[in-house]
Write a protein that holds these residues in place. Structure first.
Motif, PDB file in Angstrom:
ATOM      1  N   ILE A  70     -46.650   7.982 -58.630  1.00  0.00           N
ATOM      2  CA  ILE A  70     -47.824   7.362 -58.054  1.00  0.00           C
ATOM      3  C   ILE A  70     -49.033   8.219 -58.396  1.00  0.00           C
ATOM      4  O   ILE A  70     -48.898   9.408 -58.685  1.00  0.00           O
ATOM      5  CB  ILE A  70     -47.638   7.274 -56.529  1.00  0.00           C
ATOM      6  CG1 ILE A  70     -48.544   6.207 -55.955  1.00  0.00           C
ATOM      7  CG2 ILE A  70     -47.843   8.615 -55.851  1.00  0.00           C
ATOM      8  CD1 ILE A  70     -48.163   5.804 -54.565  1.00  0.00           C
ATOM      9  N   ASN A  71     -50.188   7.608 -58.358  1.00  0.00           N
ATOM     10  CA  ASN A  71     -51.408   8.371 -58.505  1.00  0.00           C
ATOM     11  C   ASN A  71     -51.814   8.843 -57.107  1.00  0.00           C
ATOM     12  O   ASN A  71     -52.179   8.022 -56.272  1.00  0.00           O
ATOM     13  CB  ASN A  71     -52.478   7.451 -59.116  1.00  0.00           C
ATOM     14  CG  ASN A  71     -53.839   8.062 -59.020  1.00  0.00           C
ATOM     15  OD1 ASN A  71     -53.994   9.244 -58.705  1.00  0.00           O
ATOM     16  ND2 ASN A  71     -54.861   7.249 -59.300  1.00  0.00           N
ATOM     17  N   PRO A  72     -51.732  10.139 -56.840  1.00  0.00           N
ATOM     18  CA  PRO A  72     -51.995  10.587 -55.471  1.00  0.00           C
ATOM     19  C   PRO A  72     -53.409  10.255 -54.996  1.00  0.00           C
ATOM     20  O   PRO A  72     -53.638  10.121 -53.792  1.00  0.00           O
ATOM     21  CB  PRO A  72     -51.770  12.103 -55.524  1.00  0.00           C
ATOM     22  CG  PRO A  72     -51.799  12.476 -56.961  1.00  0.00           C
ATOM     23  CD  PRO A  72     -51.403  11.264 -57.738  1.00  0.00           C
ATOM     24  N   TYR A  73     -54.323  10.071 -55.939  1.00  0.00           N
ATOM     25  CA  TYR A  73     -55.690   9.727 -55.543  1.00  0.00           C
ATOM     26  C   TYR A  73     -55.796   8.276 -55.057  1.00  0.00           C
ATOM     27  O   TYR A  73     -56.814   7.869 -54.538  1.00  0.00           O
ATOM     28  CB  TYR A  73     -56.658   9.951 -56.705  1.00  0.00           C
ATOM     29  CG  TYR A  73     -56.927  11.409 -56.966  1.00  0.00           C
ATOM     30  CD1 TYR A  73     -57.739  12.142 -56.103  1.00  0.00           C
ATOM     31  CD2 TYR A  73     -56.377  12.047 -58.064  1.00  0.00           C
ATOM     32  CE1 TYR A  73     -57.982  13.482 -56.327  1.00  0.00           C
ATOM     33  CE2 TYR A  73     -56.618  13.387 -58.306  1.00  0.00           C
ATOM     34  CZ  TYR A  73     -57.433  14.109 -57.433  1.00  0.00           C
ATOM     35  OH  TYR A  73     -57.679  15.423 -57.659  1.00  0.00           O
ATOM     36  N   GLY A 113     -42.386  13.055 -49.500  1.00  0.00           N
ATOM     37  CA  GLY A 113     -42.980  12.637 -50.764  1.00  0.00           C
ATOM     38  C   GLY A 113     -42.498  11.275 -51.224  1.00  0.00           C
ATOM     39  O   GLY A 113     -43.291  10.356 -51.469  1.00  0.00           O
ATOM     40  N   LEU A 114     -41.164  11.129 -51.307  1.00  0.00           N
ATOM     41  CA  LEU A 114     -40.629   9.882 -51.863  1.00  0.00           C
ATOM     42  C   LEU A 114     -41.035   8.684 -51.010  1.00  0.00           C
ATOM     43  O   LEU A 114     -41.356   7.615 -51.521  1.00  0.00           O
ATOM     44  CB  LEU A 114     -39.106   9.969 -51.982  1.00  0.00           C
ATOM     45  CG  LEU A 114     -38.619  11.081 -52.925  1.00  0.00           C
ATOM     46  CD1 LEU A 114     -37.097  11.136 -52.964  1.00  0.00           C
ATOM     47  CD2 LEU A 114     -39.171  10.885 -54.331  1.00  0.00           C
ATOM     48  N   THR A 128     -45.952  18.161 -40.651  1.00  0.00           N
ATOM     49  CA  THR A 128     -45.110  18.993 -41.508  1.00  0.00           C
ATOM     50  C   THR A 128     -44.750  18.158 -42.706  1.00  0.00           C
ATOM     51  O   THR A 128     -44.145  17.093 -42.584  1.00  0.00           O
ATOM     52  CB  THR A 128     -43.804  19.455 -40.825  1.00  0.00           C
ATOM     53  OG1 THR A 128     -43.409  18.472 -39.899  1.00  0.00           O
ATOM     54  CG2 THR A 128     -43.976  20.765 -40.142  1.00  0.00           C
ATOM     55  N   VAL A 129     -45.165  18.630 -43.855  1.00  0.00           N
ATOM     56  CA  VAL A 129     -44.912  17.868 -45.064  1.00  0.00           C
ATOM     57  C   VAL A 129     -43.818  18.565 -45.859  1.00  0.00           C
ATOM     58  O   VAL A 129     -43.711  19.791 -45.855  1.00  0.00           O
ATOM     59  CB  VAL A 129     -46.195  17.656 -45.913  1.00  0.00           C
ATOM     60  CG1 VAL A 129     -47.358  17.242 -45.028  1.00  0.00           C
ATOM     61  CG2 VAL A 129     -46.560  18.871 -46.728  1.00  0.00           C
ATOM     62  N   SER A 130     -42.993  17.755 -46.532  1.00  0.00           N
ATOM     63  CA  SER A 130     -41.897  18.327 -47.316  1.00  0.00           C
ATOM     64  C   SER A 130     -42.468  19.056 -48.530  1.00  0.00           C
ATOM     65  O   SER A 130     -43.623  18.845 -48.916  1.00  0.00           O
ATOM     66  CB  SER A 130     -40.964  17.214 -47.773  1.00  0.00           C
ATOM     67  OG  SER A 130     -41.608  16.426 -48.755  1.00  0.00           O
ATOM     68  N   GLY A 131     -41.636  19.888 -49.137  1.00  0.00           N
ATOM     69  CA  GLY A 131     -42.061  20.585 -50.352  1.00  0.00           C
ATOM     70  C   GLY A 131     -42.389  19.599 -51.467  1.00  0.00           C
ATOM     71  O   GLY A 131     -43.315  19.812 -52.264  1.00  0.00           O
ATOM     72  N   ILE A 132     -41.641  18.495 -51.495  1.00  0.00           N
ATOM     73  CA  ILE A 132     -41.894  17.479 -52.524  1.00  0.00           C
ATOM     74  C   ILE A 132     -43.261  16.840 -52.296  1.00  0.00           C
ATOM     75  O   ILE A 132     -44.041  16.662 -53.223  1.00  0.00           O
ATOM     76  CB  ILE A 132     -40.782  16.402 -52.505  1.00  0.00           C
ATOM     77  CG1 ILE A 132     -39.439  17.048 -52.853  1.00  0.00           C
ATOM     78  CG2 ILE A 132     -41.099  15.278 -53.484  1.00  0.00           C
ATOM     79  CD1 ILE A 132     -38.267  16.084 -52.891  1.00  0.00           C
ATOM     80  N   GLN A 154     -46.814   3.683 -50.901  1.00  0.00           N
ATOM     81  CA  GLN A 154     -48.188   3.997 -51.281  1.00  0.00           C
ATOM     82  C   GLN A 154     -48.952   4.638 -50.127  1.00  0.00           C
ATOM     83  O   GLN A 154     -50.129   4.363 -49.902  1.00  0.00           O
ATOM     84  CB  GLN A 154     -48.901   2.755 -51.768  1.00  0.00           C
ATOM     85  CG  GLN A 154     -48.115   2.102 -52.895  1.00  0.00           C
ATOM     86  CD  GLN A 154     -48.982   1.259 -53.779  1.00  0.00           C
ATOM     87  OE1 GLN A 154     -49.843   0.534 -53.294  1.00  0.00           O
ATOM     88  NE2 GLN A 154     -48.783   1.345 -55.071  1.00  0.00           N
ATOM     89  N   GLY A 155     -48.208   5.457 -49.377  1.00  0.00           N
ATOM     90  CA  GLY A 155     -48.891   6.296 -48.398  1.00  0.00           C
ATOM     91  C   GLY A 155     -48.951   5.751 -46.983  1.00  0.00           C
ATOM     92  O   GLY A 155     -49.904   6.020 -46.254  1.00  0.00           O
TER      93      GLY A 155
END
Ligand code: BEZ
Ligand code: MG
Length: 547
Positions: free
Chosen positions: A157-160, A199-200, A250-254, A206-207
């Motif tokens: 995905i485009n993170p932006y 992340g996945l 808390t966000v994963s490392g991915i 799409q967020g």
């Protein structure tokens, strides 16, 4: 007298209706009936299940309307056996307009064809030869049927672009349901919540998770001249109609690696909200940040840290490994391990300096100490709470960490953004639903057992992951362990099958049940434990004989 009888009748009717609703909920849940076999296309039964789910969602972008709930089963069966025209005619007889139902079958035709082709083996071989593999989106098949055919090079995905406009819109209802459920149960809004972001999941949706965090804070994403989501703005309180919730993420490392601009966006949102000149009872972020500045004599920058992940280059919480290996004595160790692994702050301070994985244990302890509810978005049909150990390592881990720091167990929620209407469930409700839909469901475990050795390992995994919810959140009812024992161990022919297919996993399953009792998660009669110990011993004899 009469009114007493009427009340009793009403009560009975309400109970029967609640039971009916629960049965329908379990019945309608799509469950994976077996593991994916690399290179093999889905079977007819699996195909019908998938098509039914795909036909149950509106897809405005493709001009497709969902089929009515009560007709979807028959309509899809008609489609599979006799084709689009027949299915459209069937629905016409039920009063539906052909021009409105045809588009969904056009979509199902494409999906159906793509499900029959499977290029996985061929693509693997071509990849090994260093050849080009066509790209394809990474997503959940129900949410985005364009992931088919499989065997392509998954692009993310485009993170932006995150959160997408659709994800942001969809997430308002989820955030509202979450808050109203808490309010209903506690009489007020939670001042602070802890969210888990993966992340996945945020690729697939799409967020959605990101959007939910922004909604809780009362902010919306803002795009720059290049259409990139690089900023946020506050939704006015009058429009929001409720306080801004303090959100610890808390966000994963991915997630940290894939969504670096999004990490910045979330941090920016917290800092923006912390600086709004608003009454403290309507802005819990500001309230807590100011309290902390005064109490700890720290500066605003330190008090507003809310995005945490692993140290750069590190992944995971290890809570799952500690639970699986039974290497712990006190539950609080699990929460402490979570914080040790995840207490690295990310974002940007008020001077514009990047904070990239700075160890911030005190800041995390403080932030978690205020948390009253924890939450994770569930967005896939394929993987649920008991399928993998990652849900309990994250959501369980953070909840256990909160429990010690806040000196109270938080309310723990999951959303089900898959249902036709958004559902928020407590952790306990979700564990019950997953257990009934999967672990104890013959359709699920027979599907697994077709895979022999691996299938028994999957059953054992499910029980261990369920146990993970006892260890981290005390969220498993006694009956669940009892029914696992009844279904897999006290049914002689089933025990025989497990023994034959995979005595190692069968033994681990018995041990896990005994551990559940030993650690106080399963209250059961001694006679049951005796039977389990007998089975354990006989499996050990068998394994020694094998060795
Ligand atoms: C993630 O996508 O962030 C993730 C995947 C597996 C386990 C934990 C996190
Ligand atoms: Mg209990």
């Amino acid at each position: 007298m009469k009114s007493v009888a009427k009340n009793a009748n009403d009560e009975r009717d309400a109970k029967v209706f609640a039971l009916y609703e629960q049965l329908v909920e379990i019945e309608q849940r799509l469950i994976p009936t077996g593991l994916h076999v690399f290179g093999r296309a889905s079977s007819a039964g699996e195909k019908i299940d998938l098509l039914k789910m795909i036909a149950s969602f509106d897809r405005p972008e493709a001009g497709v309307r969902a089929l009515p709930e009560d007709l979807v089963d028959e309509a899809v069966r008609e489609f599979v056996s006799a084709g689009t025209d027949a299915a459209v005619r069937f629905l016409e007889q039920k009063g539906l307009i052909p021009a409105e139902t045809r588009p969904v079958f056009v979509l199902l035709e494409t999906v159906s064809t793509k499900l029959q082709t499977n290029n996985e083996l061929d693509s693997l071989v071509r990849a090994l030869r260093g050849e080009f593999i066509e790209p394809g989106p990474g997503a959940d098949i129900i949410q985005n049927p364009d992931i088919l055919p499989t065997g392509r090079n998954t692009h993310a995905i485009n993170p932006y672009g995150v959160p997408s406009a659709a994800a942001f819109t969809r997430s308002e209802a989820v955030a509202n349901s979450l808050l109203s459920r808490y309010k209903h149960e506690n009489g007020r809004y939670p001042e602070a919540m802890a969210l888990v972001l993966w992340g996945l999941d945020n690729i697939k949706t799409q967020g959605e998770g990101v959007a939910q965090a922004l909604w809780l804070l009362g902010t919306r994403p803002v795009r720059d001249a290049l259409n990139r989501t690089t900023n946020v703005e506050a939704i006015p309180l009058a429009q929001l109609g409720r306080p801004r919730i303090d959100v610890v993420m808390t966000v994963s490392g991915i997630f940290r690696d894939l969504f670096s601009p999004t990490v910045q966006l979330l941090d920016k949102a917290v800092r923006l909200v912390a600086q709004l000149d608003e009454p403290l009872e309507s802005n819990y972020v500001r309230k807590h940040v100011l309290q902390q500045v005064e109490h700890d004599a720290c500066d605003l920058d330190d008090a507003a840290v809310r995005v945490f992940s692993n140290a750069p280059g590190n992944y995971g919480t290890n809570v799952n490994f500690m639970v699986m290996d039974s290497q712990w004595e006190r539950e609080e160790t699990l929460g402490d391990l979570f914080v040790t692994r995840k207490c690295f702050a990310y974002g940007r301070d008020s001077k514009g300096l990047a904070i990239e994985g700075r160890e911030a244990r005190v800041a995390m302890d403080r932030a978690l100490a205020r948390v009253e509810a924890t939450y994770q978005n569930i967005d896939t049909f394929e993987i649920g709470l008991t399928d993998v150990d990652h849900y309990f390592e994250y959501l369980g881990g953070v909840s256990k960490a909160v429990e010690k720091r806040a000196k109270a167990r938080p309310a723990i929620y999951l959303s089900d953004s898959l249902s036709r209407d958004v559902k928020i469930r407590t952790l306990e409700e979700t564990v019950r639903l997953e257990t009934r839909a999967k672990t104890l469901n013959p359709k699920w475990y027979e599907g697994m057992l077709k895979h022999g050795f691996r299938g028994v390992a999957e059953i054992e995994n499910h029980v261990s992951n369920t146990f993970g919810w006892s260890a981290t959140a005390d969220a498993v009812d006694d009956w669940i362990y009892s029914e696992v024992a009844n279904t897999f161990l006290f049914d002689e022919s089933m025990l025989e099958r497990l023994r034959d297919l995979n005595p190692h996993s069968a033994h681990s399953l018995v041990q896990r049940l005994l551990e559940a009792n030993g650690r106080g998660y399963w209250d059961v009669e001694d006679s049951v434990l005796e039977k389990l110990r007998d089975i354990s011993r006989s499996l050990e004899d068998q394994l020694e004989g094998v060795a």
